[in-house]
Enzyme design. Structure first.
Site, short mmCIF file in Angstrom:
data_model
loop_
_atom_site.label_atom_id
_atom_site.label_comp_id
_atom_site.label_asym_id
_atom_site.label_seq_id
_atom_site.Cartn_x
_atom_site.Cartn_y
_atom_site.Cartn_z
N HIS A 87 0.83 -1.20 0.00
CA HIS A 87 0.00 0.00 0.00
C HIS A 87 0.87 1.26 0.00
O HIS A 87 2.09 1.19 0.02
CB HIS A 87 -1.00 -0.02 1.14
CG HIS A 87 -1.71 -1.33 1.24
ND1 HIS A 87 -2.64 -1.75 0.31
CD2 HIS A 87 -1.59 -2.36 2.12
CE1 HIS A 87 -3.06 -2.97 0.62
NE2 HIS A 87 -2.44 -3.36 1.72
N GLU A 124 -1.87 0.28 8.03
CA GLU A 124 -1.03 -0.74 7.43
C GLU A 124 0.09 -0.11 6.60
O GLU A 124 1.22 -0.59 6.59
CB GLU A 124 -1.86 -1.67 6.55
CG GLU A 124 -1.06 -2.83 5.97
CD GLU A 124 -1.87 -3.70 5.05
OE1 GLU A 124 -1.29 -4.67 4.51
OE2 GLU A 124 -3.07 -3.44 4.87
N HIS A 179 3.06 -6.97 4.48
CA HIS A 179 1.67 -6.61 4.74
C HIS A 179 1.29 -6.92 6.18
O HIS A 179 2.03 -7.55 6.92
CB HIS A 179 0.73 -7.39 3.81
CG HIS A 179 0.79 -6.95 2.39
ND1 HIS A 179 -0.01 -5.98 1.87
CD2 HIS A 179 1.60 -7.37 1.37
CE1 HIS A 179 0.28 -5.80 0.59
NE2 HIS A 179 1.25 -6.64 0.26
N GLU A 261 2.04 -11.67 5.63
CA GLU A 261 1.03 -11.03 6.47
C GLU A 261 1.53 -11.18 7.91
O GLU A 261 1.47 -12.25 8.50
CB GLU A 261 -0.33 -11.71 6.30
CG GLU A 261 -0.91 -11.59 4.91
CD GLU A 261 -1.54 -10.22 4.64
OE1 GLU A 261 -1.50 -9.36 5.54
OE2 GLU A 261 -2.06 -10.03 3.53
#
Length: 297
Positions: A87, A124, A179, A261
């Site tokens: 992101h 995030e 992430h 993650e």
């Protein structure tokens, strides 16, 4: 949360369309409170304290890693590692651009998403950029050349196809996308996403599926050893590994690549870890250890 995740997760909070999300955020701001819990993952940049969606400031300051390995050696000299901070802090202000459809290999999907955040508003995008910086320091100290997909130095993105292309053009020996997930409360732990073997459309992972698994297994082991956290209790059946065929960042890669993650930002216990700078350093150390053992295998 990975930027090109549009598939359901067990007991997870599903992401709603970004334009709906933007409307929710506008209403929330008018009420003086940011609403994150209803969507699987809004997020953008954070001010100096790492909170809120309206600032492009970088994450909180960190303690720099040493410039060289502890023993002065450079075991990764001559190796290139692609680090992809999931992101972009500016995505929230560019919903039209990141909603644009791009090639994801087997299908078309949105350019990018905003990501997720903790209930307290730590985003995030702030988390991934901070961990990516720490990981870059650790890998550079061992002699690796580290290429970033972005460093909050562009208004939004890059799109998922460009993220893959950057690693391909760098001819990276290993690529890792950082992430944090946006699942439901009670869902805890890390997992590493591996590319499935796909040969459809513009996607062909036949050459990278096996080495990516080897990379992912070592990153998962390094992450667990360094952080002391357990594998996901909601993805991967307790293995800490998840194979997927729907992620453009993996489908379009021609170099070994995995997504990590690091935990679930929507669970209070995981969030307490993800917001702790000392734990983020451990997370970076675990990824660096996994990458090193993979490259020196």
């Amino acid at each position: 949360m990975h930027d090109d995740d549009d598939s359901p997760r067990p007991a997870s909070i599903r992401r709603r369309p970004l334009l709906v999300l933007a409307a929710l955020l506008t209403v929330s701001a008018a009420a003086g409170a940011l609403v994150w819990g209803v969507a699987r993952g809004p997020d953008t940049g954070a001010p100096a304290d790492g909170r809120g969606p309206d600032s492009t400031a970088v994450p909180p300051s960190r303690t720099p890693s040493p410039a060289v390995s502890p023993d002065g050696s450079k075991p990764l000299a001559g190796r290139t590692v692609l680090v992809d901070p999931g992101h972009n802090p500016g995505n929230f202000r560019h919903t039209a651009e990141i909603n644009r459809q791009v090639d994801a290999g087997t299908h078309r999907k949105e350019c990018d998403t905003t990501g997720t955040a903790t209930e307290a508003g730590y985003t995030e995008a702030a988390f991934t950029l901070d961990v990516a910086h720490r990981l870059r320091d650790l890998l550079t100290a061992q002699g690796a050349k580290v290429v970033f997909t972005h460093d909050a130095d562009r208004p939004f993105g890059p799109c998922v196809d460009e993220r893959a292309r950057i690693g391909n053009e760098a001819r990276a020996d290993a690529a890792i996308s950082v992430h944090a997930d946006g699942s439901g409360r009670g869902n805890r732990g890390y997992h590493v996403i591996l590319p499935a073997k796909v040969a459809e459309g513009s996607a062909d992972t036949s050459a990278i599926a096996a080495p990516s698994r080897a990379l992912g297994e070592r990153v998962a082991a390094g992450f667990r050893a360094a952080t002391g956290t357990e594998p996901s209790n909601y993805v991967g059946g307790g293995t800490g590994l998840d194979v997927r065929a729907d992620l453009g960042g993996l489908n379009l890669s021609t170099v070994p690549k995995v997504f990590v993650e690091c935990g679930n930002m929507r669970d209070p216990q995981d969030a307490a870890l993800l917001t702790d700078p000392a734990w983020r350093q451990k997370a970076a150390r675990g990824m660096a250890d996994g990458i090193r053992t993979y490259l020196l295998r």
